[in-house]
Write a protein that holds these residues in place. Structure first.
Motif, PDB file in Angstrom:
ATOM      1  N   ALA A   1       0.700  -1.291  -0.112  1.00  9.84           N
ATOM      2  CA  ALA A   1      -0.108   0.057   0.047  1.00  9.84           C
ATOM      3  C   ALA A   1       0.835   1.455  -0.112  1.00  9.84           C
ATOM      4  O   ALA A   1       2.190   1.173   0.516  1.00  9.84           O
ATOM      5  N   VAL A   2       0.419   2.510  -0.489  1.00  6.04           N
ATOM      6  CA  VAL A   2       1.141   3.361  -0.471  1.00  6.04           C
ATOM      7  C   VAL A   2       0.352   4.712   0.333  1.00  6.04           C
ATOM      8  O   VAL A   2      -0.777   4.836   0.251  1.00  6.04           O
TER       9      VAL A   2
ATOM     10  N   ASN B   1      -6.792   8.288  -4.020  1.00  2.00           N
ATOM     11  CA  ASN B   1      -6.434   6.836  -3.747  1.00  2.00           C
ATOM     12  C   ASN B   1      -5.942   6.752  -2.310  1.00  2.00           C
ATOM     13  O   ASN B   1      -4.892   7.107  -2.053  1.00  2.00           O
ATOM     14  N   THR B   2      -6.815   6.080  -1.543  1.00  2.00           N
ATOM     15  CA  THR B   2      -6.337   5.880  -0.352  1.00  2.00           C
ATOM     16  C   THR B   2      -6.379   4.313   0.425  1.00  2.00           C
ATOM     17  O   THR B   2      -7.293   3.684  -0.349  1.00  2.00           O
TER      18      THR B   2
ATOM     19  N   THR C   1      -8.796  -1.686   3.361  1.00  2.00           N
ATOM     20  CA  THR C   1     -10.005  -1.008   2.483  1.00  2.00           C
ATOM     21  C   THR C   1      -9.025  -0.352   1.510  1.00  2.00           C
ATOM     22  O   THR C   1      -8.330   0.592   2.023  1.00  2.00           O
ATOM     23  N   ARG C   2      -9.236  -0.125   0.491  1.00  4.52           N
ATOM     24  CA  ARG C   2      -8.888   0.742  -0.602  1.00  4.52           C
ATOM     25  C   ARG C   2      -9.973   1.550  -1.566  1.00  4.52           C
ATOM     26  O   ARG C   2     -10.816   0.692  -1.758  1.00  4.52           O
TER      27      ARG C   2
ATOM     28  N   LYS D   1     -14.367   0.827  -4.253  1.00  2.00           N
ATOM     29  CA  LYS D   1     -14.032   0.627  -2.795  1.00  2.00           C
ATOM     30  C   LYS D   1     -13.980  -0.868  -2.793  1.00  2.00           C
ATOM     31  O   LYS D   1     -14.814  -1.531  -2.937  1.00  2.00           O
ATOM     32  N   SER D   2     -12.795  -1.333  -2.542  1.00  2.00           N
ATOM     33  CA  SER D   2     -12.429  -2.950  -2.330  1.00  2.00           C
ATOM     34  C   SER D   2     -11.933  -3.270  -0.781  1.00  2.00           C
ATOM     35  O   SER D   2     -11.278  -2.175  -0.230  1.00  2.00           O
ATOM     36  N   ASN D   3     -12.706  -4.279  -0.264  1.00  2.01           N
ATOM     37  CA  ASN D   3     -12.636  -4.461   1.076  1.00  2.01           C
ATOM     38  C   ASN D   3     -12.161  -5.992   1.047  1.00  2.01           C
ATOM     39  O   ASN D   3     -12.633  -6.946   0.506  1.00  2.01           O
TER      40      ASN D   3
END
Length: 936
Positions: free
Chosen positions: A319-320, A350-351, A384-385, A416-418
């Motif tokens: 992750a960034v 983008n979080t 979560t992204r 949103k991906s979980n």
């Protein structure tokens, strides 16, 4: 048909009676401001009565009106940036008349000693917002783009927290005056907003980036021209439109959260386009996939199962830190008095977020004072992204002859991906489990409006505005995968301390399920408003009327699949999670798995509704200081929902009727700085589509099921407001308000006794009431030499509510579901224009509120307590520094105190004290950010 409250009708009729008995005695000053050299009107010029805070700004045709002025003589100051100010001396105002003036400003081409040029006040400044609130005919609050830029707020849901009496649920749903999202309504510009939520009656405010907002106004009392379907607040979001000048702005920001595990972030399924907020097809069903699996042979089921994406194991990814970009540009073309302008804004973020959630649910408390046994006690690792893309594209055309045309477009995409990894005790079954969920959802919102405003006649006494709009909401959740494994904890049995897949011979959503959901909602709207200034003898009232029509259609469909064993337990279920459903294990052999379908007819529904409304209103003075605004609104609603119950029987729910909604607003102006408002009116709260749909949905995150109630009824609300407002100096305000609301049949989310998991549905309570007090303060500290560059903002609300139950009911006394007992927003702002430096410290807290209503079980000593959300103290710090006119650096700290998010249930403790048992508990982390913005 709504039965109107006699007191409101009496107040309304009394207002009309008084109007006709006592005609107005006040006058006004009207005029147009021109550029002397080019004979062109000036937009946004300041017009203020010298020595007072009474003022306004010129509109897009250069026109202004200073109304509600006592007879007398006034000096009027007119100023505009880069123009020499002009003072119009001894402007005489006569009773019941309007004094018309023409103002010409000369552009400053050389330095003139001793001349002070005042910057223009526009709709996006704090001073302009205060002027709007002061001139409002109803009880209202608001926030401007200028204040938004002094915070780290990323979208409308965070911005609106700064408004008096407003708070947020689930980071995107707005609560006004402590009333949850179902009692609020929202429009973008001048048209209705779509809902992208399948199970919430609300607009998701997180779809609008803060950089796109010009201002937000929250109307808190009913008014004839506003929709009747709001009780807490009607929220109008105005997006940016005509630019002041040509510009190009580029921004970049980065940040990181202390709770996020950037080096050990987990994902289960990935696609090449996740970074753009949508799936590239990896998660979709194959194009040739049949519409149903029922009736197919085992060989066909095995073949179809092999075609699906078989990734189930979490994978570590890098992750960034947060990445945010924005690009905005504006262009303005002018020829004579005609102007054409465009504002376009593109934003991207983008979080990554990581949360460790302690998640517990409890069985019935058998012995008061003792902790109830666990229904489950889990620890959820949630990764979560979230990707957001926003596009604003607005055009404005001003003819220079009293007309303007606007074309506004807002597009937003959120992906949103979980990935959730759950470990813990399933107390109901007595097993230690490890479960996995893989979820991706894409929400797309598009809103477009074409509208215009036209003025004509002497002193432009006629005004017509119109808007036609279209909105689309699309929500896609492809391949929501859920898998449960169980620990073998018997030492003498093979595979001790290993997890096996809990897969039965019939498919289960929670054990090895795959769910595909889509929601599409279309809204088409058309509205027209007409305003006419009349003159009947010495009486000069303003008559307003209008109509609004809206067609809405929603389509929701869920398809539920799952893997099931072909026979009894086999050795394959002890395989590692990344091998259990590999292609070679999906077959027709006795130890293989087959893909099966458990979709029922009740897993989809469609709704259509037609809303037609019309209103008539009167705005006038009653005496020199007393003014009246009120009228009647009629709404016809026809809503039809078609679905099936869980037994496959057709369900049709229809609501068809005409309702009448009176409202009255009375304002008394003590002087130019003090006024008091009294308002009363009736509003309505209609059930949301999902709340009446008989669709059972298993929510993995909450480990609970939700189902609608086809018997829900409309809720009727009577609203009363009293507010005193003080405007001591330019840019300052202080107000105190009281409000009371009576609910007939409020709709609440309630617990419903069921099986192993909690089940929630929606019910009408018999009645409820709420009353509260609001305080709003904005004060400059320039009187203190050391604090001359500081000002403070304080908004606080206290609300008491109570649900009314039938006499003899076993239900406990409690507040309304979703009602916050208090809301506090405060801020200290430092603004040094000489050094181009600004600093803000902002604080927010909301009181504990009921998320879902419990239910008595057997008796009051053995019940399911209400589910509460605990208050959190939030502190944000922002520092901004400008270098010249083109570069701005902004740094910030968000959620500085990092208090844990907590939901809980108050069970019966010893000595009549509550025994607090937590449901969810986790840290959201502190977010540090740094960004830069370049403007050309």
């Amino acid at each position: 048909m709504v039965k109107t409250n006699n007191k409101i009708v009496l107040l309304l009729l009394s207002g009309f009676f008084i109007v006709f008995e006592a005609w107005a005695q006040k006058g006004s000053i009207e005029g147009v401001v021109y550029d002397r050299s080019h004979n062109e009107t000036l937009v946004g010029a300041n017009v203020i009565i010298e020595g007072t805070t009474t003022g306004t700004i010129t509109d897009f045709d250069g026109r202004f009106t200073l109304s509600n002025l006592n007879p007398g003589t006034y000096n009027v100051l007119v100023s505009f940036i880069s123009y020499q100010p002009v003072i119009l001396n001894n402007i005489k105002v006569e009773p019941n008349k309007s004094t018309v003036v023409k103002v010409e400003l000369e552009e400053i081409t050389t330095a003139i000693e001793g001349v002070t040029v005042t910057a223009a006040r526009k709709t996006n400044t704090e001073v302009a917002m205060l002027s709007t609130i002061k001139a409002s005919l109803t009880v209202a609050s608001g926030i401007s783009a200028q204040q938004i830029t002094r915070s780290q707020d990323r979208d409308a849901s965070e911005v609106i927290r700064r408004v008096p009496g407003v708070s947020i649920i689930d980071d995107r749903f707005v609560v006004v005056r402590g009333l949850n999202q179902r009692y609020n309504n929202a429009w973008i510009n001048n048209a209705s907003t779509p809902s992208s939520e399948s199970d919430q009656k609300a607009f998701s405010f997180d779809v609008i980036p803060s950089a796109m907002i010009d201002n937000m106004v929250i109307y808190k009392s009913p008014s004839p021209e506003l929709p009747a379907d709001f009780t807490g607040g009607f929220i109008k979001i105005s997006t940016k439109n005509m630019p002041d000048e040509n510009f190009l702005s580029i921004g970049y920001a980065t940040g990181f959260n202390t709770s996020t595990s950037y080096g050990n972030f987990k994902q289960i399924t990935k696609s090449k386009t996740d970074w753009l907020g949508f799936d590239d097809g990896t998660r979709n069903l194959p194009a040739d996939f049949p519409s149903t699996l029922k009736g197919l042979t085992n060989s066909q089921l095995a073949s179809l199962g092999q075609k699906l994406n078989t990734s189930w194991a979490p994978q570590s990814v890098q992750a960034v830190p947060d990445q945010k970009f924005n690009l905005s540009f504006g262009r303005k073309w002018q020829k004579g008095n005609k102007r054409l302008g465009n504002i376009t804004s593109l934003s991207y973020s983008n979080t990554f977020e990581t949360e460790e959630v302690n998640h517990s649910e409890y069985q019935v408390q058998l012995v008061p004072g003792q902790e109830p046994p666990f229904n489950h006690n889990y620890t959820d690792s949630i990764f979560t992204r979230k990707v957001k893309i926003g596009l604003l594209h607005n055009w404005s055309f001003f003819t220079g002859k009293g007309s303007k045309i606007e074309f506004r477009n807002l597009f937003n995409l959120i992906g949103k991906s979980n990935a959730i990894i759950r470990n813990g005790l399933n107390g109901h079954e007595g097993f230690t489990i490890r479960s996995y969920q893989d979820n991706f959802q894409n929400r797309t919102t598009y809103s477009s409006q074409l509208g215009g405003e036209h003025r004509w006649g002497d002193n432009q006494k006629n005004k017509l505005d119109w808007v036609t709009g279209y909105a689309l909401s699309y929500r896609n959740e492809p391949d929501l995968k859920q898998l449960r494994t169980t620990l073998q904890d018997e030492p003498l049995i093979p595979h001790y301390n290993e997890y096996y897949a809990a897969v039965g011979i019939t498919p289960s959503v929670s054990d090895a399920g795959r769910v595909y959901m889509k929601l599409v909602e279309h809204i088409a709207s058309l509205g027209v408003n007409y305003e006419r200034k009349l003159k009947i003898g010495n009486w000069e009232p303003t008559l307003k009327s209008g109509t609004y029509g809206e067609f809405k259609a929603r389509y929701f469909d869920a398809r539920i699949l799952g893997f099931a064993k072909n026979s009894s337990y086999t050795e394959s279920v002890w395989l590692p999670i990344d091998q259990i459903f590999s292609v070679e294990n999906i077959n027709t052999s006795p130890d293989g798995f087959l893909l099966r379908e458990s979709t029922s007819k009740s897993d989809s529904y469609n709704v259509s509704s037609i809303l037609g409304s019309a209103y008539i209103a009167l705005n006038t003075n009653i005496t020199k200081k007393l003014s009246f605004y009120g009228g009647l609104r009629a709404e016809w609603m026809n809503q039809i929902l078609n679905s099936y119950d869980r037994y496959g029987r057709p369900v049709k729910v229809e609501d068809d009727g005409i309702d009448i909604f009176p409202s009255a607003n009375i304002t008394y102006n003590f002087n130019e700085k003090n006024l008091i408002r009294l308002a009363a009116g009736i509003s309505i709260n209609r059930p949301e589509y999902r709340e009446i749909a008989p669709f059972y949905f298993y929510n993995f995150t909450d480990e609970a099921e939700f189902v609608g109630n086809t018997n829900l009824k409309n809720c009727l609300i009577h609203n009363y407001d009293l507010r005193w407002e003080l405007y001591p100096n330019t840019g300052e305000t202080f107000s105190v308000g009281l409000f009371y609301k009576k609910f007939n049949g409020p709709i609440e989310l309630v617990f419903k006794p069921a099986g192993a998991r909690p089940l929630f549905t929606y019910n009408n309570a018999e009645g409820a009431y709420s009353f509260g007090v609001e305080v709003d303060l904005r004060k400059s500290l320039q009187a203190i030499p050391m604090l001359k560059d500081f000002y403070m903002v304080l908004n606080a609300s206290y609300i008491h509510s109570k649900v009314i139950f039938p006499e003899g009911s076993i239900f406990r006394n409690r507040p309304m579901q979703g009602q916050s007992p208090y809301v506090v927003n405060a801020g200290i702002f430092y603004q040094n224009d000489k050094n181009n430096l600004s600093v803000s410290v902002q604080y927010n807290v909301i009181g504990d509120r009921i998320l879902a209503v419990g239910i008595p079980f057997q008796n009051q000593d053995q019940d399911i307590p209400d589910y509460y959300e605990k208050h959190q103290h939030l502190v944000d710090i922002t520092v901004s520094k400008e270098f010249g006119k083109k570069v701005e650096i902004k740094a910030g700290v968000k959620n500085l105190l990092n208090q844990k998010y907590n939901t809980y249930q108050p069970f019966i403790g010893s000595n009549n004290n509550d025994l607090i048992m937590n449901n969810k508990l986790y840290e959201q982390g502190i977010t540090f950010s740094l960004g830069a913005n370049l403007r050309f």
